[in-house]
Design an enzyme around this catalytic site. Sequence first.
Site, short mmCIF file in Angstrom:
data_model
loop_
_atom_site.label_atom_id
_atom_site.label_comp_id
_atom_site.label_asym_id
_atom_site.label_seq_id
_atom_site.Cartn_x
_atom_site.Cartn_y
_atom_site.Cartn_z
N GLY A 61 -2.17 -3.26 -1.46
CA GLY A 61 -3.22 -3.86 -2.28
C GLY A 61 -4.31 -4.47 -1.43
O GLY A 61 -4.07 -4.92 -0.31
N GLU B 196 0.08 -6.96 11.76
CA GLU B 196 0.87 -7.57 10.69
C GLU B 196 0.75 -6.81 9.38
O GLU B 196 1.73 -6.70 8.63
CB GLU B 196 0.43 -9.03 10.50
CG GLU B 196 1.24 -9.83 9.51
CD GLU B 196 2.70 -10.00 9.93
OE1 GLU B 196 3.53 -9.23 9.38
OE2 GLU B 196 3.02 -10.85 10.76
N GLU C 169 -0.19 8.52 -4.80
CA GLU C 169 -1.24 9.43 -4.38
C GLU C 169 -1.08 10.77 -5.09
O GLU C 169 0.00 11.10 -5.58
CB GLU C 169 -1.13 9.70 -2.86
CG GLU C 169 -1.06 8.47 -2.00
CD GLU C 169 -2.45 7.95 -1.62
OE1 GLU C 169 -3.43 8.70 -1.78
OE2 GLU C 169 -2.54 6.79 -1.19
N ILE D 236 3.45 -9.71 3.56
CA ILE D 236 4.62 -10.44 4.05
C ILE D 236 4.53 -10.60 5.57
O ILE D 236 4.33 -9.62 6.27
CB ILE D 236 5.92 -9.67 3.72
CG1 ILE D 236 6.01 -9.36 2.22
CG2 ILE D 236 7.15 -10.42 4.19
CD1 ILE D 236 7.10 -8.34 1.87
N GLY E 239 2.86 -5.22 4.06
CA GLY E 239 1.61 -5.75 3.47
C GLY E 239 1.41 -7.20 3.82
O GLY E 239 1.28 -7.57 4.98
N LYS F 267 7.34 2.51 9.20
CA LYS F 267 7.53 1.07 9.22
C LYS F 267 8.86 0.70 9.88
O LYS F 267 8.94 -0.25 10.65
CB LYS F 267 7.44 0.53 7.79
CG LYS F 267 6.03 0.66 7.24
CD LYS F 267 5.99 0.51 5.72
CE LYS F 267 4.56 0.59 5.19
NZ LYS F 267 4.53 0.67 3.72
N LYS G 273 0.13 2.04 10.38
CA LYS G 273 1.53 2.23 10.79
C LYS G 273 1.81 3.64 11.27
O LYS G 273 2.61 3.85 12.17
CB LYS G 273 2.51 1.90 9.66
CG LYS G 273 2.20 2.54 8.33
CD LYS G 273 1.60 1.52 7.42
CE LYS G 273 1.15 2.10 6.10
NZ LYS G 273 0.27 1.17 5.39
N GLY H 18 -2.73 5.13 -10.45
CA GLY H 18 -3.20 4.86 -9.09
C GLY H 18 -2.13 4.23 -8.20
O GLY H 18 -2.41 3.80 -7.09
#
Lengths: 439, 439
Positions: free
Chosen positions: A304, A131, A192, A138, A136, A207, A107, A189
């Site tokens: 993820g 996509e 960052e 969705i 993510g 985004k 992105k 985690g």
Amino acid sequence: MLKKNIYLGLIGFGNIGTGVVKLLKENAEILEQRLGTKIILKKIVDINIEAPRMVAVDPQLLSTDVNEILNDPEIDIVIELVGGYDPALRFLTDALKKGKHVVTANKALLATYGNELFQLAAKQQRNICFEASVGGTIPIIKTIREGLVANRIKSVLGIMNGTSNYILTKMTEEKEDFETVLKEAQKLGFAEADPTFDIEGIDTAHKLALVLTLAYGKRVPLKELYREGISGISQQDVEFAGELGYHIKLLAIARQHDELIEARIHPTMVPFHHLLANVNGNYNAFHIIGDASDSVFLSGQGAGMMPTASAVISDVIDISRDILKGTSWRIPARSFQEDVIQDINLMPIENIITHYYFRFSALDHPGVLSKIAGILAEENISIATVIQKGRKKGQAVPIVMTTHKSQEKNVRQALEKIDRLDIVQGHTVLIRIEDDRLP
Amino acid sequence: MLKKNIYLGLIGFGNIGTGVVKLLKENAEILEQRLGTKIILKKIVDINIEAPRMVAVDPQLLSTDVNEILNDPEIDIVIELVGGYDPALRFLTDALKKGKHVVTANKALLATYGNELFQLAAKQQRNICFEASVGGTIPIIKTIREGLVANRIKSVLGIMNGTSNYILTKMTEEKEDFETVLKEAQKLGFAEADPTFDIEGIDTAHKLALVLTLAYGKRVPLKELYREGISGISQQDVEFAGELGYHIKLLAIARQHDELIEARIHPTMVPFHHLLANVNGNYNAFHIIGDASDSVFLSGQGAGMMPTASAVISDVIDISRDILKGTSWRIPARSFQEDVIQDINLMPIENIITHYYFRFSALDHPGVLSKIAGILAEENISIATVIQKGRKKGQAVPIVMTTHKSQEKNVRQALEKIDRLDIVQGHTVLIRIEDDRLP
């Protein structure tokens, strides 16, 4: 009927890349049953091919030389999961120039260099799919570009960054401060080491820029998007929000007003009953209003390994279907035909009209409230609710107010005057509210 | 580059048909900017072309003769919005045979005669699109077939009927009985004069059959889907549900267990915190879990003139894109290639394992609870919670229990024994619970 197999080249064998390889392997059978042909991952390129991965791969597939993908005429689709600007931009550009279709989750790159890339893809008549870059797993790109294609998009409200949403959720549920929760998130985690991109709304801005492009067919200068992060949100404000019936979420907001488009990213109070208020943890969500569809709401994992891989492979299948039918560029990448894409005309932030939450830190003197209220009235700001608590004579106490619909310009002028009062300490906290129940 | 216009024929000028005409007119410009060419509605056929409509139409467009559409070689896409089985089936069959692409919102027809229609479309290599048939404006077909294409679908839970959801929402919010709310809904036009299709889960079964086909690539015999409606839900059960932290929703449930697929439609208790529990009024929603994507949630208007028209036109644009690129049948209608479609292997309802809510009407005698609990224990049913209220010696009082995970077969056997007890009056109420927090 014999059909050609589809050949992929993957650049970037990190977390998401591993997910893509795993998913292609584990769901190969179902993918073939749906697509009608095999998808063959022919080459994986990474600067580090020695590191252990969660998926076993034939060492013959691995290379450190990107040209083994770019120069292989058999490879139909190049998946770029390198991230960052350089060399990702170069890889995508070269792949398109060599007539390959491309899939990316990048992105930051698309929000910054998208115009060049989309124009090149159009010129080459090759698909550029992304996509996985927003929301993510969705299918938000598909929903705006295809599912809601018949609509004028009146608004899109989104929770587009999982890390920020995780932090705000924990602050709400565990009554902890921002700093404490951030440290915990970093340990787990979920954030960052340098969390700036996520918590300051920069990732969300990337985004939102893509969403604006797809919803309105516009080129969006990233720097002109109004943006506030969540690092200034205090536990006190989370609690006051709760008392007023709101959760605080980092929202990206896009709204069409005739020729002008309102676009902003900031912490926002959302009423408990709203679906967006109930999107917790690292989930993302989008609330879209189309002129015909009315409300459409989508939520899911915004990041993820496997959820993102799911989105990447949905792009691969879309492109494969084009290839198998001998076509491409069936849907324009930016949702609108390239020749109608224009520069966006953003509404200046001073002109937006919304509801506000203020937290003043005021000395507990008689007449404080009337002074503040007087200044607000001068600026045409009408008060909806007031909370005043914990009186300590001569000391600073919080006074919380929410407003009816007011204009940002007036609000800023009022707060400037109020912050100059002797009886007010420090800067007044301002959080915008999305609540269509209020006048 | 000059591109061919796309010509449409619309059969059925009722509520949704009117929405389609309105939307094509109002959003013509944006549709052309997205598609790159004009969409021209060439003919509208209805048995009644005299009735006034909410949209002005050139009288030349109107006809009562369906052959003016079916025999017009210039018409590319036929939209069927007649509803019912006959003559809708004939129209769609004829259109496909004449090489036209078709769009329909007719779930009853597709759930019943889908197999024949989908096979014919495959043979003709013409698109048969039906986004509007399930979930109204929500792009659920597209999401299962394209967005989540890389996933094995572990489960789909859906609120697929707006009328039932409206009634259950009103029962919850206004503490009114089913009959009262139904009459109100009929008066407001939210329920039909004969509401059987909606309230007995028949409409939901049509939609679940389509979802099962798309998710698993199976032929689904409609009559074998387990189905209970909402007409037996009492205000008392809505209130007990609330006390236990649940809302009652008419859910369609699909779940894969290796070769067997669990599929059922019934009133279900859903925990307050679950997104499905917060879908109110006549909204529809879907909660899909894919093996890679994890949870994806979608909601929106499940019916209505313009929301449904939005879905119909999204299909028209999808097909138009194929036509403009000289292709078709790019995506198999049933999500899987026709040659792998098989009969579904449904799990018998007796074999399902879930949580249960029981409401016993028991005489207030000592030992009642232990007798009931004893029978449940004999059938391996372990109790999670008990609510016993309002003691009236010698009279029937409600005893409410929820269970840990139990098998339906055992539950039925236990209730049969319990209902035969002298101390228990009438039939025990059974409502299934979806709550993954419970063991």
